[in-house]
Enzyme design. Sequence first.
Site, PDB file in Angstrom:
ATOM      1  N   HIS A   8       0.813  -1.218   0.000  1.00 28.97           N
ATOM      2  CA  HIS A   8       0.000   0.000   0.000  1.00 28.97           C
ATOM      3  C   HIS A   8       0.847   1.268   0.000  1.00 28.97           C
ATOM      4  CE1 HIS A   8       0.816   0.684   4.329  1.00 28.97           C
ATOM      5  NE2 HIS A   8       0.721  -0.630   4.436  1.00 28.97           N
ATOM      6  N   ASP A   9       0.409   2.231  -0.788  1.00 23.02           N
ATOM      7  CA  ASP A   9       0.976   3.578  -0.831  1.00 23.02           C
ATOM      8  C   ASP A   9       2.377   3.632  -1.419  1.00 23.02           C
ATOM      9  OD1 ASP A   9      -1.276   4.948   0.672  1.00 23.02           O
ATOM     10  OD2 ASP A   9      -0.624   3.516   2.201  1.00 23.02           O
ATOM     11  N   GLY A  67       5.027  -1.041   2.824  1.00 24.55           N
ATOM     12  CA  GLY A  67       4.199   0.135   2.621  1.00 24.55           C
ATOM     13  C   GLY A  67       4.975   1.433   2.534  1.00 24.55           C
TER      14      GLY A  67
END
Length: 263
Positions: free
Chosen positions: A122-123, A140
């Site tokens: 994520h991200d 992340g």
Amino acid sequence: MNANIHPMAIIHEGAQVHPSVTVGPYSIIGPNVSIGAGTRIGPHCVIEGYTTIGVDNHIFQFASLGAQPQDKKYAGEHTQLVIGDRNTIREFCTFNTGTSQDSGVTRVGNDNWIMAYVHVAHDCVVGDQTILANNATLAGHVHVGDWVILGGLTGVHQFVKIGAHAMAGFASRVSQDVPPFMLIEGNPLAVRGFNIEGLRRRGFTPERLKAVKQMHRLLYRQGLSLEAAQQAIAALVPEMPEARQDIALMQSFLDSSTRGIAR
């Protein structure tokens, strides 16, 4: 039925799939997915979430793109995965959407060569023209610059930034920021030099290579503090005007580092 869509594929109502897209058997395309022209999707892929995929990508079998982030804080927010153009994404890759703790978007750029079992958490932000070899894993919030090469089984700690044109050897453990152009390897991680062969292949002139070599010396070979090395790097601009942009790239990276650089 579109002739490019295998009859055993499942395309949910609401998905925006260009008529030229090819989808193999048993693949599933979710209702909030958008896929651009010329993209090829192999069998047994799952593309879900709020995922946007550009043109002329090749996604091989068993990829999972757009699943919710592996973050216990995630509570169903509307977050996204955005993939650019002309990427090759090999078998068993897993790319997750972003979280509300960051920009909410996981982003992969253009012309990347992403090998089997790569995880993009994520991200993350992955630039253009990168090579991520088998089992490279991005935790992340990792940022990977343009033209970066990550060797197989390399693990990158959350929030790490890897500068443009850097290269990591096989099974490297990357827990601090890696400045542009550097060649890293190992566990514990060490900077072994700078990515001279990669830069030559990309057309760097002798003067630009000389500037990168000097920046490497200032950071890693002369026993300077980071602050002193940064000052010395800034002083290179009048001496090496052709490398002005390369020096500015290094300065910007060092100024923005939050985890400290690998030294």
